[in-house]
Design an enzyme around this catalytic site. Sequence first.
Site, PDB file in Angstrom:
ATOM      1  N   CYS A 174       7.674 -25.774 -25.227  1.00 58.03           N
ATOM      2  CA  CYS A 174       8.593 -24.730 -24.455  1.00 58.03           C
ATOM      3  C   CYS A 174       8.438 -23.384 -25.158  1.00 58.03           C
ATOM      4  CB  CYS A 174       9.850 -25.654 -25.404  1.00 58.03           C
ATOM      5  SG  CYS A 174      10.195 -27.647 -25.507  1.00 58.03           S
TER       6      CYS A 174
ATOM      7  N   HIS B 283      14.421 -20.476 -25.022  1.00 58.43           N
ATOM      8  CA  HIS B 283      14.274 -21.279 -24.274  1.00 58.43           C
ATOM      9  C   HIS B 283      15.484 -22.013 -24.144  1.00 58.43           C
ATOM     10  CE1 HIS B 283      13.081 -25.822 -23.468  1.00 58.43           C
ATOM     11  NE2 HIS B 283      13.318 -26.249 -25.509  1.00 58.43           N
TER      12      HIS B 283
ATOM     13  N   ASN C  20      16.934 -29.366 -20.902  1.00 61.73           N
ATOM     14  CA  ASN C  20      15.799 -29.008 -21.381  1.00 61.73           C
ATOM     15  C   ASN C  20      14.805 -28.993 -20.345  1.00 61.73           C
ATOM     16  OD1 ASN C  20      13.622 -28.354 -22.896  1.00 61.73           O
ATOM     17  ND2 ASN C  20      14.217 -28.869 -25.082  1.00 61.73           N
TER      18      ASN C  20
END
Length: 337
Positions: free
Chosen positions: A114, A264, A294
């Site tokens: 990420c 993120h 996500n």
Amino acid sequence: MSGIQIIGMGHAVPSVCVTNADMKKIVDTSDEWIRTRTGIRERRFCGEGESLATLAVRAAAEAIDSSGIRKEQIRLVITATVTPDYQVPSTSCLIQEKLQLPSGIPAFDINAACSGFVYGLSLVQALLPENEFALLIGAEQLSRMLDFSDRSTAVLFGDGAAAAVLQKKAGVPFYSHLAAGGNRSALWAASAPANRLPAWQNAEAQAERKEQSGGKPEDTGTYRIHMDGRSVFRFAVRALSEELREMEKQSGIPAEKVDQIVCHQANQRILDYVRKERGLPEEKFFRNLDRYGNTSGASIPLALYDLWNEGKLEPGTRVFCIGFGAGLTWAGACLTF
Ligand code: ACO
């Protein structure tokens, strides 16, 4: 000093929208649980004819169009992804082929989970010659790694891609910081298929399984995402908080004064925890995780794309980008538009 600046952006999200209500049909969960624990309302999954590479190519093509430069001017291609279609060639080389980008320029993928897009910004700064242009893509097809029998991870992730065209220019401020602390157990997914034995010791058993399955590729299930949610949560708030201070220190801009903080998009509670700890207003922390979940390496560029599209990245706008994820990795960058 010369720094990098985003001059064009593009994105591609898959056609299949999976709401929390849809998720409830395949996983033992509820809209209420997902919303209150994570802030996610829906996510996109690749459908028929869509894959990591098709999304990445669409995002890259739009970024080049919006930048106003010709594709022949691109001098570097980097893709941040943990879910490439192929082990080889890299997604960047696939994009290079499909969009007919110049031959003879560097093109490669990076895996920093990420934090990948922020790692990519730093690499562009290091590798791109002055006044030249680079294409940086963040793209994921995490739906191919999800274990739908594990409700604690299946509801969190989504697919998507976004891309930026960057130029290196004299006088543009740019700051970045990259970090990792090796840790497998908090968050991992093995390469598929995860046979521990070398293939030659395993060949007979492999051939037997292939025959039994009618020639289908092996799916041992071990390449699915495994996560210790609580320890990842603790790591994420610490990494975000530390990286915020690092960006303040390097750029000399206090968080209160920076125009946007693009983190993120893992989980609303992680962002809220740090925002409250620092007493910062909600509007400072951009979020779109409610729509995409996500998306790992795609999440920061997807957030930047939304801001870009909404006209919120006017010339002079200063943005802190902060990533954290598997590895464990974490990273920060300060961009000026
Ligand atoms: N639906 C309904 N119930 C669920 C679900 C679900 N999808 N998932 C777990 N539960 C249940 C559990 O079974 C448990 O039930 P029990 O009390 O009867 O045993 C209960 O909910 C609480 O489970 P916990 O795992 O303790 O839930 P927690 O409050 O820790 O929330 C979460 C889980 C959201 C994953 C949290 O740990 C978290 O936010 N972690 C951060 C991880 C993260 O966001 N990762 C993103 C990827 S990593 C990255 O990008 C850096």
